[in-house]
Write a protein that holds these residues in place. Sequence first.
Motif, PDB file in Angstrom:
ATOM      1  N   LEU A 115       0.948  -1.226  -0.021  1.00 56.16           N
ATOM      2  CA  LEU A 115      -0.116   0.042   0.057  1.00 56.16           C
ATOM      3  C   LEU A 115       0.909   1.334   0.045  1.00 56.16           C
ATOM      4  O   LEU A 115       1.976   1.355   0.967  1.00 56.16           O
ATOM      5  N   CYS A 116       0.416   2.257  -0.868  1.00 60.86           N
ATOM      6  CA  CYS A 116       1.055   3.615  -0.810  1.00 60.86           C
ATOM      7  C   CYS A 116       0.281   4.200   0.452  1.00 60.86           C
ATOM      8  O   CYS A 116      -1.076   4.406   0.327  1.00 60.86           O
ATOM      9  N   VAL A 117       0.940   4.929   1.360  1.00 60.89           N
ATOM     10  CA  VAL A 117       0.155   5.616   2.346  1.00 60.89           C
ATOM     11  C   VAL A 117       0.077   7.044   2.240  1.00 60.89           C
ATOM     12  O   VAL A 117       1.207   7.907   1.950  1.00 60.89           O
ATOM     13  N   PHE A 118      -1.184   7.760   2.646  1.00 65.48           N
ATOM     14  CA  PHE A 118      -1.140   9.042   2.497  1.00 65.48           C
ATOM     15  C   PHE A 118      -1.933   9.666   3.779  1.00 65.48           C
ATOM     16  O   PHE A 118      -2.642   9.040   4.304  1.00 65.48           O
ATOM     17  N   GLU A 119      -1.591  10.802   4.238  1.00 65.95           N
ATOM     18  CA  GLU A 119      -2.302  11.472   5.125  1.00 65.95           C
ATOM     19  C   GLU A 119      -3.707  11.892   4.838  1.00 65.95           C
ATOM     20  O   GLU A 119      -3.764  12.792   4.126  1.00 65.95           O
ATOM     21  N   ARG A 120      -4.610  11.580   5.489  1.00 63.70           N
ATOM     22  CA  ARG A 120      -6.006  11.949   5.074  1.00 63.70           C
ATOM     23  C   ARG A 120      -6.310  13.297   5.476  1.00 63.70           C
ATOM     24  O   ARG A 120      -7.234  14.103   4.690  1.00 63.70           O
ATOM     25  N   ASP A 121      -5.636  14.123   6.386  1.00 63.06           N
ATOM     26  CA  ASP A 121      -5.861  15.512   6.773  1.00 63.06           C
ATOM     27  C   ASP A 121      -5.243  16.522   5.476  1.00 63.06           C
ATOM     28  O   ASP A 121      -5.909  17.485   5.583  1.00 63.06           O
ATOM     29  N   LYS A 122      -4.506  15.876   4.748  1.00 63.22           N
ATOM     30  CA  LYS A 122      -3.897  16.538   3.385  1.00 63.22           C
ATOM     31  C   LYS A 122      -5.058  16.498   2.237  1.00 63.22           C
ATOM     32  O   LYS A 122      -4.661  17.247   1.237  1.00 63.22           O
ATOM     33  N   VAL A 123      -5.873  15.890   2.439  1.00 61.98           N
ATOM     34  CA  VAL A 123      -6.859  15.824   1.219  1.00 61.98           C
ATOM     35  C   VAL A 123      -7.491  17.151   0.893  1.00 61.98           C
ATOM     36  O   VAL A 123      -7.651  17.553  -0.269  1.00 61.98           O
ATOM     37  N   THR A 124      -7.938  17.963   1.971  1.00 61.29           N
ATOM     38  CA  THR A 124      -8.595  19.245   1.716  1.00 61.29           C
ATOM     39  C   THR A 124      -7.427  20.211   0.959  1.00 61.29           C
ATOM     40  O   THR A 124      -7.715  20.734   0.197  1.00 61.29           O
ATOM     41  N   ASP A 125      -6.113  20.055   1.186  1.00 63.99           N
ATOM     42  CA  ASP A 125      -4.892  20.873   0.556  1.00 63.99           C
ATOM     43  C   ASP A 125      -4.775  20.279  -0.759  1.00 63.99           C
ATOM     44  O   ASP A 125      -4.783  21.123  -1.717  1.00 63.99           O
ATOM     45  N   LEU A 126      -4.935  19.140  -0.996  1.00 68.86           N
ATOM     46  CA  LEU A 126      -5.183  18.474  -2.384  1.00 68.86           C
ATOM     47  C   LEU A 126      -6.124  19.347  -3.313  1.00 68.86           C
ATOM     48  O   LEU A 126      -6.057  19.646  -4.489  1.00 68.86           O
ATOM     49  N   PHE A 127      -7.492  19.120  -2.843  1.00 65.85           N
ATOM     50  CA  PHE A 127      -8.449  19.957  -3.750  1.00 65.85           C
ATOM     51  C   PHE A 127      -8.399  21.321  -3.772  1.00 65.85           C
ATOM     52  O   PHE A 127      -8.770  21.950  -4.837  1.00 65.85           O
ATOM     53  N   SER A 128      -7.499  22.058  -3.124  1.00 66.92           N
ATOM     54  CA  SER A 128      -7.419  23.437  -2.999  1.00 66.92           C
ATOM     55  C   SER A 128      -6.272  23.719  -3.960  1.00 66.92           C
ATOM     56  O   SER A 128      -6.168  24.561  -4.691  1.00 66.92           O
ATOM     57  N   LYS A 129      -5.084  23.105  -3.769  1.00 64.09           N
ATOM     58  CA  LYS A 129      -3.966  23.030  -5.015  1.00 64.09           C
ATOM     59  C   LYS A 129      -3.859  22.367  -6.026  1.00 64.09           C
ATOM     60  O   LYS A 129      -3.351  23.098  -7.031  1.00 64.09           O
ATOM     61  N   HIS A 130      -4.597  21.290  -6.090  1.00 62.64           N
ATOM     62  CA  HIS A 130      -4.453  20.436  -7.552  1.00 62.64           C
ATOM     63  C   HIS A 130      -5.907  20.179  -7.613  1.00 62.64           C
ATOM     64  O   HIS A 130      -6.318  18.973  -7.736  1.00 62.64           O
ATOM     65  N   PRO A 131      -6.675  21.032  -8.436  1.00 62.09           N
ATOM     66  CA  PRO A 131      -7.974  20.456  -8.932  1.00 62.09           C
ATOM     67  C   PRO A 131      -7.988  19.356  -9.870  1.00 62.09           C
ATOM     68  O   PRO A 131      -8.906  18.628  -9.692  1.00 62.09           O
ATOM     69  N   SER A 132      -7.089  19.164 -10.508  1.00 62.05           N
ATOM     70  CA  SER A 132      -6.992  17.891 -11.506  1.00 62.05           C
ATOM     71  C   SER A 132      -6.801  16.693 -10.824  1.00 62.05           C
ATOM     72  O   SER A 132      -7.521  15.700 -11.011  1.00 62.05           O
TER      73      SER A 132
END
Length: 251
Positions: A115-132
Motif C-alpha cells: 500500500l502507498c500511504v497518504f495522510e488523510r488530513d491533507k486531502v483538503t489541501d489537495l483539493f485546493s491546490k490541485h483541482p486536476s
Amino acid sequence: MKNGKSRAPNRTECAHCPLSKLEAFRRFEGDELAYVEKFKTGELTADAGTTIIVDGAHNAHLYTLLSGWAFRYKILEDGRRQILNYAVPGDLLGLQGSITGEMQHTIEALSPLTLCVFERDKVTDLFSKHPSLAYDITWIAAREERILDEHLLSIGRRSALERSAYLLAFLNRRAHSSGIFTTKNNVIPITQQHVADTLGLSIVHTNKTLKKLREKKLIEWRDGGCLVLDEARLSELAGWEHTDEKRRPFI
C-alpha cells in the motif's frame, strides 16, 4: 492494521511507479507527480488476512493499493458477512473516512499486498491546490458507485448462476486491466466462501453453482483460487458487458 502488517523495506518512487507504465492508467501531468510524491508518506506491506481498515475507525490515512488484492465488507452481529467489493492495484482505500469521519466498512487483504500511504488530513489541501487531482479522486469515487450499482443489480435480479458468472468475469477483467495477473499466475485468490459472501448465497448453493460453471469449462477451481477459462462466455451468461475505459486516474 491488524495481523501481519509490516513497513515496506523500500519505498517506490512515484516517478518509477509500476502502475504508471500500464495502459490502464493515465500519466501525471505538470507538477502533479512532485505533489503526489510529497503527499505520499510511505508504504506498508501486509499478509493475506490482515485487516487494513476497521469499520467504525477514525483512520488517519488513505491508501492506494500498489500490488495485491483486498476486499471490503460489513458484518452483522451474528457473524454473517457481506462482501461489498474487491480492490486491485490503483484503487484508493479509506476515502470514505475523509468525508464522514469514520469508516463504514472493514477492508482486509485478500493476498499479500503493498500500500502507498497518504495522510488523510491533507486531502483538503489537495483539493485546493490541485483541482486536476481532486477531479481524479471524484472520478474514482464515481466509478466505485457505478461498480456497486452493477453488484446490486446482480444480487437483486440475476440468478445464482448469472451472479457467479458475473462476479468471476468482473474480477478477471479488473485483474487484467490493473496488471495484477502475471504470465505465471492468473488465478483470482478467492475461496468459495468469498463468493458466497459476495453473492448472498449459502456455501452449499455456491458450491453447486460453481460446479455448473466448471462443467461448462468456464472456470477451474484451484488451491490458490479460481482460474477463469473463458471470460467472454461468463459475461454472456451473466448478461454483462464491461465498459472499456480510457486511461483511468490513480493517486
